[in-house]
Scaffold this motif. Structure first.
Motif, PDB file in Angstrom:
ATOM      1  N   ASP A  85      55.183  44.823  64.288  1.00  0.00           N
ATOM      2  CA  ASP A  85      54.688  45.933  65.096  1.00  0.00           C
ATOM      3  C   ASP A  85      53.638  46.701  64.289  1.00  0.00           C
ATOM      4  O   ASP A  85      53.701  46.753  63.053  1.00  0.00           O
ATOM      5  CB  ASP A  85      55.872  46.847  65.445  1.00  0.00           C
ATOM      6  N   ASP A  86      52.662  47.313  64.970  1.00  0.00           N
ATOM      7  CA  ASP A  86      51.622  48.088  64.277  1.00  0.00           C
ATOM      8  C   ASP A  86      52.218  49.201  63.418  1.00  0.00           C
ATOM      9  O   ASP A  86      51.740  49.455  62.311  1.00  0.00           O
ATOM     10  CB  ASP A  86      50.631  48.694  65.279  1.00  0.00           C
ATOM     11  N   ASN A  87      53.256  49.861  63.911  1.00  0.00           N
ATOM     12  CA  ASN A  87      53.893  50.922  63.123  1.00  0.00           C
ATOM     13  C   ASN A  87      54.531  50.357  61.857  1.00  0.00           C
ATOM     14  O   ASN A  87      54.469  50.974  60.796  1.00  0.00           O
ATOM     15  CB  ASN A  87      54.937  51.661  63.957  1.00  0.00           C
ATOM     16  N   GLU A  88      55.156  49.195  61.980  1.00  0.00           N
ATOM     17  CA  GLU A  88      55.740  48.551  60.805  1.00  0.00           C
ATOM     18  C   GLU A  88      54.659  48.190  59.796  1.00  0.00           C
ATOM     19  O   GLU A  88      54.818  48.417  58.590  1.00  0.00           O
ATOM     20  CB  GLU A  88      56.508  47.289  61.212  1.00  0.00           C
ATOM     21  N   LEU A  89      53.555  47.654  60.286  1.00  0.00           N
ATOM     22  CA  LEU A  89      52.444  47.294  59.395  1.00  0.00           C
ATOM     23  C   LEU A  89      51.864  48.524  58.708  1.00  0.00           C
ATOM     24  O   LEU A  89      51.515  48.467  57.519  1.00  0.00           O
ATOM     25  CB  LEU A  89      51.355  46.551  60.173  1.00  0.00           C
ATOM     26  N   ASN A  90      51.758  49.624  59.423  1.00  0.00           N
ATOM     27  CA  ASN A  90      51.249  50.858  58.813  1.00  0.00           C
ATOM     28  C   ASN A  90      52.157  51.338  57.683  1.00  0.00           C
ATOM     29  O   ASN A  90      51.685  51.798  56.641  1.00  0.00           O
ATOM     30  CB  ASN A  90      51.073  51.960  59.860  1.00  0.00           C
ATOM     31  N   ILE A  91      53.451  51.231  57.884  1.00  0.00           N
ATOM     32  CA  ILE A  91      54.397  51.619  56.845  1.00  0.00           C
ATOM     33  C   ILE A  91      54.265  50.697  55.637  1.00  0.00           C
ATOM     34  O   ILE A  91      54.248  51.148  54.487  1.00  0.00           O
ATOM     35  CB  ILE A  91      55.835  51.634  57.386  1.00  0.00           C
ATOM     36  N   LEU A  92      54.146  49.405  55.888  1.00  0.00           N
ATOM     37  CA  LEU A  92      53.957  48.458  54.783  1.00  0.00           C
ATOM     38  C   LEU A  92      52.670  48.758  54.026  1.00  0.00           C
ATOM     39  O   LEU A  92      52.637  48.693  52.785  1.00  0.00           O
ATOM     40  CB  LEU A  92      53.959  47.015  55.310  1.00  0.00           C
ATOM     41  N   ARG A  93      51.616  49.127  54.744  1.00  0.00           N
ATOM     42  CA  ARG A  93      50.354  49.498  54.087  1.00  0.00           C
ATOM     43  C   ARG A  93      50.520  50.751  53.229  1.00  0.00           C
ATOM     44  O   ARG A  93      49.974  50.838  52.131  1.00  0.00           O
ATOM     45  CB  ARG A  93      49.256  49.713  55.126  1.00  0.00           C
ATOM     46  N   MET A  94      51.273  51.721  53.733  1.00  0.00           N
ATOM     47  CA  MET A  94      51.514  52.943  52.953  1.00  0.00           C
ATOM     48  C   MET A  94      52.279  52.630  51.670  1.00  0.00           C
ATOM     49  O   MET A  94      51.958  53.152  50.605  1.00  0.00           O
ATOM     50  CB  MET A  94      52.305  53.963  53.787  1.00  0.00           C
ATOM     51  N   LEU A  95      53.288  51.773  51.789  1.00  0.00           N
ATOM     52  CA  LEU A  95      54.036  51.370  50.600  1.00  0.00           C
ATOM     53  C   LEU A  95      53.123  50.661  49.609  1.00  0.00           C
ATOM     54  O   LEU A  95      53.144  50.947  48.411  1.00  0.00           O
ATOM     55  CB  LEU A  95      55.206  50.450  50.978  1.00  0.00           C
ATOM     56  N   ALA A  96      52.317  49.729  50.131  1.00  0.00           N
ATOM     57  CA  ALA A  96      51.409  48.970  49.266  1.00  0.00           C
ATOM     58  C   ALA A  96      50.430  49.893  48.554  1.00  0.00           C
ATOM     59  O   ALA A  96      50.238  49.798  47.335  1.00  0.00           O
ATOM     60  CB  ALA A  96      50.664  47.924  50.089  1.00  0.00           C
ATOM     61  N   LYS A  97      49.837  50.798  49.295  1.00  0.00           N
ATOM     62  CA  LYS A  97      48.864  51.725  48.708  1.00  0.00           C
ATOM     63  C   LYS A  97      49.504  52.589  47.624  1.00  0.00           C
ATOM     64  O   LYS A  97      48.910  52.831  46.573  1.00  0.00           O
ATOM     65  CB  LYS A  97      48.262  52.602  49.802  1.00  0.00           C
ATOM     66  N   SER A  98      50.731  53.033  47.868  1.00  0.00           N
ATOM     67  CA  SER A  98      51.390  53.924  46.919  1.00  0.00           C
ATOM     68  C   SER A  98      51.769  53.239  45.610  1.00  0.00           C
ATOM     69  O   SER A  98      52.040  53.914  44.619  1.00  0.00           O
ATOM     70  CB  SER A  98      52.623  54.564  47.551  1.00  0.00           C
ATOM     71  N   CYS A  99      51.767  51.911  45.600  1.00  0.00           N
ATOM     72  CA  CYS A  99      52.097  51.208  44.351  1.00  0.00           C
ATOM     73  C   CYS A  99      50.923  50.363  43.853  1.00  0.00           C
ATOM     74  O   CYS A  99      51.089  49.463  43.039  1.00  0.00           O
ATOM     75  CB  CYS A  99      53.365  50.378  44.490  1.00  0.00           C
ATOM     76  N   GLY A 100      49.715  50.669  44.363  1.00  0.00           N
ATOM     77  CA  GLY A 100      48.508  50.051  43.831  1.00  0.00           C
ATOM     78  C   GLY A 100      48.186  48.662  44.344  1.00  0.00           C
ATOM     79  O   GLY A 100      47.419  47.936  43.709  1.00  0.00           O
ATOM     80  N   ILE A 101      48.735  48.293  45.487  1.00  0.00           N
ATOM     81  CA  ILE A 101      48.430  46.986  46.084  1.00  0.00           C
ATOM     82  C   ILE A 101      47.414  47.192  47.189  1.00  0.00           C
ATOM     83  O   ILE A 101      47.658  47.952  48.120  1.00  0.00           O
ATOM     84  CB  ILE A 101      49.700  46.305  46.612  1.00  0.00           C
ATOM     85  N   ASN A 102      46.262  46.511  47.084  1.00  0.00           N
ATOM     86  CA  ASN A 102      45.210  46.685  48.081  1.00  0.00           C
ATOM     87  C   ASN A 102      45.505  45.872  49.349  1.00  0.00           C
ATOM     88  O   ASN A 102      46.390  45.015  49.364  1.00  0.00           O
ATOM     89  CB  ASN A 102      43.828  46.340  47.500  1.00  0.00           C
ATOM     90  N   ASP A 103      44.756  46.159  50.412  1.00  0.00           N
ATOM     91  CA  ASP A 103      44.981  45.495  51.693  1.00  0.00           C
ATOM     92  C   ASP A 103      44.818  43.984  51.613  1.00  0.00           C
ATOM     93  O   ASP A 103      45.550  43.242  52.254  1.00  0.00           O
ATOM     94  CB  ASP A 103      44.021  46.046  52.765  1.00  0.00           C
ATOM     95  N   GLU A 104      43.859  43.543  50.813  1.00  0.00           N
ATOM     96  CA  GLU A 104      43.621  42.099  50.690  1.00  0.00           C
ATOM     97  C   GLU A 104      44.848  41.394  50.109  1.00  0.00           C
ATOM     98  O   GLU A 104      45.272  40.347  50.604  1.00  0.00           O
ATOM     99  CB  GLU A 104      42.394  41.840  49.810  1.00  0.00           C
ATOM    100  N   ARG A 105      45.400  41.964  49.069  1.00  0.00           N
ATOM    101  CA  ARG A 105      46.585  41.362  48.449  1.00  0.00           C
ATOM    102  C   ARG A 105      47.799  41.456  49.386  1.00  0.00           C
ATOM    103  O   ARG A 105      48.605  40.547  49.433  1.00  0.00           O
ATOM    104  CB  ARG A 105      46.887  42.047  47.124  1.00  0.00           C
ATOM    105  N   LEU A 106      47.902  42.549  50.094  1.00  0.00           N
ATOM    106  CA  LEU A 106      49.009  42.720  51.029  1.00  0.00           C
ATOM    107  C   LEU A 106      48.971  41.630  52.077  1.00  0.00           C
ATOM    108  O   LEU A 106      49.934  41.005  52.406  1.00  0.00           O
ATOM    109  CB  LEU A 106      48.962  44.096  51.695  1.00  0.00           C
TER     110      LEU A 106
END
Length: 106
Positions: A85-106
């Motif tokens: 779901d888009d909301n789930e993906l947004n949360i995963l992106r927030m987690l990734a960003k907060s630990c230094g993982i960029n969108d490409e790697r995610l």
């Protein structure tokens, strides 16, 4: 204490799409079992399903390594129902960003 924050992220992700399906619950219960979370703590964590905390509040209490584990396990929980779901993906992106993982790697 870190395990509570870690597992709370799974609940936030599972609740993000407004539906909680059996597969998501099974994935969460499995992760809590693998982490050997005490049954009384599991009950506290389950209470978050009805009113999950704000993700940024949870993340602020977590170490980077724990956020990365939450991201990994959160992706599993998000995929458990067969759809991201888009909301789930947004949360995963927030987690990734907060630990230094960029969108490409995610």
């Amino acid at each position: 204490m870190e395990s509570i924050f870690w597992s709370t992220t799974w609940l936030i992700i599972a609740a993000a799409d407004g539906e909680l399906v059996r597969e998501e619950i099974s994935a969460i219960e499995s992760c809590m079992g693998l982490m050997l979370i005490h049954p009384t703590v599991r009950e506290e964590i389950r209470q978050c399903l009805t009113s999950p905390p704000e993700l940024d509040e949870v993340i602020s209490e977590m170490e980077t390594a724990t956020i990365r584990l939450a991201l990994r396990d959160g992706a599993i929980v998000a995929a458990a129902d067969g759809d991201y779901d888009d909301n789930e993906l947004n949360i995963l992106r927030m987690l990734a960003k907060s630990c230094g993982i960029n969108d490409e790697r995610l």
